[in-house]
Design a protein around this motif. Structure first.
Motif, PDB file in Angstrom:
ATOM      1  N   SER A 164     -14.838  35.937 -86.301  1.00  0.00           N
ATOM      2  CA  SER A 164     -14.791  34.552 -85.845  1.00  0.00           C
ATOM      3  C   SER A 164     -15.636  34.370 -84.580  1.00  0.00           C
ATOM      4  O   SER A 164     -16.389  33.395 -84.450  1.00  0.00           O
ATOM      5  CB  SER A 164     -13.334  34.177 -85.603  1.00  0.00           C
ATOM      6  N   SER A 165     -15.547  35.338 -83.677  1.00  0.00           N
ATOM      7  CA  SER A 165     -16.336  35.269 -82.448  1.00  0.00           C
ATOM      8  C   SER A 165     -17.829  35.401 -82.770  1.00  0.00           C
ATOM      9  O   SER A 165     -18.662  34.685 -82.200  1.00  0.00           O
ATOM     10  CB  SER A 165     -15.886  36.383 -81.501  1.00  0.00           C
TER      11      SER A 165
ATOM     12  N   GLN B  61     -12.544  32.211 -76.948  1.00  0.00           N
ATOM     13  CA  GLN B  61     -13.281  32.605 -78.158  1.00  0.00           C
ATOM     14  C   GLN B  61     -13.833  34.021 -77.997  1.00  0.00           C
ATOM     15  O   GLN B  61     -14.913  34.334 -78.498  1.00  0.00           O
ATOM     16  CB  GLN B  61     -14.422  31.606 -78.417  1.00  0.00           C
TER      17      GLN B  61
ATOM     18  N   ILE C 162      -6.400  41.198 -89.202  1.00  0.00           N
ATOM     19  CA  ILE C 162      -6.315  40.307 -88.032  1.00  0.00           C
ATOM     20  C   ILE C 162      -7.375  40.674 -86.985  1.00  0.00           C
ATOM     21  O   ILE C 162      -7.979  39.804 -86.353  1.00  0.00           O
ATOM     22  CB  ILE C 162      -4.876  40.277 -87.453  1.00  0.00           C
TER      23      ILE C 162
ATOM     24  N   LYS D 107     -10.900  39.670 -88.530  1.00  0.00           N
ATOM     25  CA  LYS D 107     -11.053  38.210 -88.537  1.00  0.00           C
ATOM     26  C   LYS D 107     -11.394  37.698 -87.156  1.00  0.00           C
ATOM     27  O   LYS D 107     -12.230  36.812 -86.982  1.00  0.00           O
ATOM     28  CB  LYS D 107      -9.763  37.547 -89.030  1.00  0.00           C
ATOM     29  N   SER D 108     -10.720  38.290 -86.145  1.00  0.00           N
ATOM     30  CA  SER D 108     -10.955  37.853 -84.773  1.00  0.00           C
ATOM     31  C   SER D 108     -12.390  38.164 -84.343  1.00  0.00           C
ATOM     32  O   SER D 108     -13.085  37.303 -83.797  1.00  0.00           O
ATOM     33  CB  SER D 108      -9.959  38.543 -83.836  1.00  0.00           C
TER      34      SER D 108
ATOM     35  N   LEU E 251     -11.795  39.651 -79.179  1.00  0.00           N
ATOM     36  CA  LEU E 251     -10.423  39.838 -79.682  1.00  0.00           C
ATOM     37  C   LEU E 251      -9.556  38.742 -79.061  1.00  0.00           C
ATOM     38  O   LEU E 251      -9.296  38.753 -77.862  1.00  0.00           O
ATOM     39  CB  LEU E 251      -9.894  41.225 -79.326  1.00  0.00           C
ATOM     40  N   GLN E 252      -9.168  37.807 -79.900  1.00  0.00           N
ATOM     41  CA  GLN E 252      -8.505  36.616 -79.359  1.00  0.00           C
ATOM     42  C   GLN E 252      -6.993  36.803 -79.195  1.00  0.00           C
ATOM     43  O   GLN E 252      -6.441  37.822 -79.593  1.00  0.00           O
ATOM     44  CB  GLN E 252      -8.844  35.429 -80.267  1.00  0.00           C
ATOM     45  N   GLN E 253      -6.384  35.773 -78.636  1.00  0.00           N
ATOM     46  CA  GLN E 253      -4.964  35.866 -78.266  1.00  0.00           C
ATOM     47  C   GLN E 253      -4.047  36.185 -79.452  1.00  0.00           C
ATOM     48  O   GLN E 253      -3.042  36.857 -79.308  1.00  0.00           O
ATOM     49  CB  GLN E 253      -4.519  34.567 -77.587  1.00  0.00           C
ATOM     50  N   ALA E 254      -4.428  35.681 -80.650  1.00  0.00           N
ATOM     51  CA  ALA E 254      -3.586  35.936 -81.831  1.00  0.00           C
ATOM     52  C   ALA E 254      -3.474  37.435 -82.097  1.00  0.00           C
ATOM     53  O   ALA E 254      -2.437  37.914 -82.552  1.00  0.00           O
ATOM     54  CB  ALA E 254      -4.196  35.235 -83.041  1.00  0.00           C
ATOM     55  N   VAL E 255      -4.546  38.160 -81.789  1.00  0.00           N
ATOM     56  CA  VAL E 255      -4.530  39.617 -81.973  1.00  0.00           C
ATOM     57  C   VAL E 255      -3.688  40.241 -80.869  1.00  0.00           C
ATOM     58  O   VAL E 255      -2.818  41.074 -81.109  1.00  0.00           O
ATOM     59  CB  VAL E 255      -5.968  40.196 -81.916  1.00  0.00           C
TER      60      VAL E 255
ATOM     61  N   LYS F  10     -13.445  32.547 -92.941  1.00  0.00           N
ATOM     62  CA  LYS F  10     -12.564  33.633 -92.496  1.00  0.00           C
ATOM     63  C   LYS F  10     -11.850  34.359 -93.634  1.00  0.00           C
ATOM     64  O   LYS F  10     -10.827  34.987 -93.418  1.00  0.00           O
ATOM     65  CB  LYS F  10     -11.536  33.131 -91.477  1.00  0.00           C
TER      66      LYS F  10
END
Lengths: 197, 304
Positions: free
Chosen positions: A138-139, B47, A131, A134-135, B50-54, A186
């Motif tokens: 993605s960025s 974006q 996770i 992936k984050s 480290l996004q909110q899902a993390v 992803k």
């Protein structure tokens, strides 16, 4: 004013008690066999005694609720009990070229380092690892639309201890591990670990 | 006994000026944000790296995050990033109001809440300094709460806030010291060697290799740090050692800032120490002698 003073003294006492419980309870994380190896006899005694500061769950929950709201929940045993001799940093590569993280200020880089430390300590937790990677990927794909695949390398540096440095010199062992690859859709795949010295 | 506690907690007559403390907190909190301005959206943006899902994996339901408000603002077409900018503007405005003494109790609460929410929204990016800023802004609420009471009670309430901070710092350093005593690295000096190698620039690390032949230097630095932290609660209150302890702690943090490049953390800890114990040195313009009409101040016993 008298009533207010009594309330405030009571609050001060509760705050200090919470901090003492959090402080000692944080040492209970050293109780595992793996961690005990890194402790001296006093450390083992304190770690094993830390369970005396465990409180019933509702009390623990209340303490952590309060501590989170006051920014005091993480304990204060900085850089202890020992300092890891290993430094791990992530490197992102696409088509043989390094993709630099976009951070410009030293403070942001330090913040990412903090995230990196968390990543390193949970590197064997597949779900956690995926996770996070992936984050980040993605960025990076957003910032580099021309890239289809990103390879994530882990650069490991192991430093000689002070004692060994006296005998052998200040050697640094370096390993480059191609840990993960991620594509634009992803999909993340853990690579067969390649180690190059 | 009760009287002694009352004097200790509420009768502190010599402190840094409240005005100075509030302004220093507001200024530092603003600088803290300005330090990361070029990267704000990579840290807080939708974006971001480290996004909110993390982030959601690490926080509890009762911890406010930007996403709560972004969801609400989304109904009127305001994006996540715009929501962040709105709160950032409110945060800076709150700090300005603290500086200019406008409705301080209200803006002390608002600045604390927004900062708390920012920290929750970037859990993995947050480190010790961010939590100490949260604590400092919480302290600021206690300091500013005095404005809600009559003028004659404000001195006692400010005294309480400063004692609260002092005792909290004592526990912070005590636990930092005891933690280091549990392992082996801080006892044989290896910790300083490892810190230099893993946290400092290569120039400093290369320079330290020349000192490998003198392990006593590393031992002295390591033991000095442990003793200073562990005994801080005693040394900082003892009349004979308090000034030198404060100077040593400030030097310790200056060292952390310069060599380990933890600039924000270093300055923050220095600031907290100065607010709590800075009155040990006579900086005349910033000292205040509060006159409280409480019984406490009428006695001759003075704890400084």
């Amino acid at each position: 004013m008298k009533v207010l003073k009594n309330i405030l003294i009571g609050y001060l006492v509760i705050h200090l008690l919470c901090m003492i419980i959090i402080g000692f309870a944080s040492f209970s994380t050293f109780q595992s066999e793996e961690n005990q190896e890194n402790l001296n006899p006093f450390g083992k005694f304190v770690a094993n005694s830390a369970s005396y500061f465990e409180t019933p769950k509702p009390v623990t929950d209340a303490i952590f609720f309060y501590a989170k709201y006051t920014g005091t929940n993480r304990g204060y045993s900085f850089f202890s009990p020992n300092i890891s001799p290993v430094k791990v940093s992530m490197r992102f590569m696409a088509d043989g070229k390094q993709i630099k993280l976009p951070f410009k200020s030293p403070e942001s880089k330090l913040k990412f380092r903090s995230a990196n430390l968390h990543f390193n300590s949970n590197i064997f937790d597949i779900e956690e690892r995926e996770i996070i990677l992936k984050s980040i990927s993605s960025s990076l794909f957003n910032n580099h639309p021309e890239v289809d695949q990103i390879d994530i390398y882990l650069d490991l540096f192991r430093f000689n201890t002070l004692e060994n440095a006296q005998k052998e010199g200040a050697k640094v062992m370096y390993k480059e591990i191609l840990g993960f690859s991620t594509t634009k859709n992803k999909e993340l795949a853990m690579q067969a670990t390649t180690i190059q010295n | 006994m009760k009287k002694t506690i009352d004097i200790f907690v509420f009768g502190k007559t010599k402190t840094l000026k409240k005005e100075w403390a509030i302004k220093a907190i507001a200024l530092f909190s603003a600088i803290n944000v300005l330090f990361i301005v070029p990267d704000l959206f990579y840290i807080f943006g939708e974006q971001g790296i480290l996004q909110q899902a993390v982030n959601e994996r690490y926080i509890f339901w009762y911890q406010p995050v930007l996403g709560w408000f972004a969801d609400i603002f989304g109904y009127v077409g305001i994006s996540y990033n715009a929501t962040f900018l709105i709160f950032l503007a409110m945060y800076m405005l709150s700090l300005a109001c603290l500086w200019f003494n406008f409705k301080r109790p209200v803006f002390a609460v608002l600045s604390w809440f927004i900062h708390f929410m920012f920290v929750n929204s970037t859990y993995l990016f947050s480190y010790g300094a961010d939590y100490f800023v949260s604590f400092m802004l919480f302290m600021n609420i206690l300091i500013c709460a005095g404005y809600l009471f009559k003028k004659e009670h404000r001195g006692a309430l400010y005294s309480f806030a400063i004692r609260f901070l002092q005792l909290h710092l004592c526990l912070v350093y005590f636990f930092a010291g005891i933690g280091k005593l549990l392992g082996t690295d801080w006892l044989d000096g290896n910790a300083i060697w490892m810190v230099i190698n893993t946290y400092t620039s290569s120039t400093i690390a290369d320079g330290s290799t020349a000192m490998v032949a003198y392990p006593i230097i590393f031992k002295i630095l390591a033991w000095g740090t442990v003793i200073l932290e562990l005994l801080y609660p005693i040394l900082i209150y003892s009349k004979q050692t308090r000034k030198v302890t404060l100077v040593l702690v400030l030097m310790l943090h200056a060292g952390i800032g310069i060599f380990m490049q933890f600039y924000i953390f270093a300055v923050l800890m220095m600031l907290l120490n100065i607010i709590a114990f800075g009155h040990y040195f006579k900086w005349k313009p910033s000292l205040q002698e509060e006159t409280t009409k409480s019984k406490a101040s009428s006695t001759k016993i003075v704890y400084s």
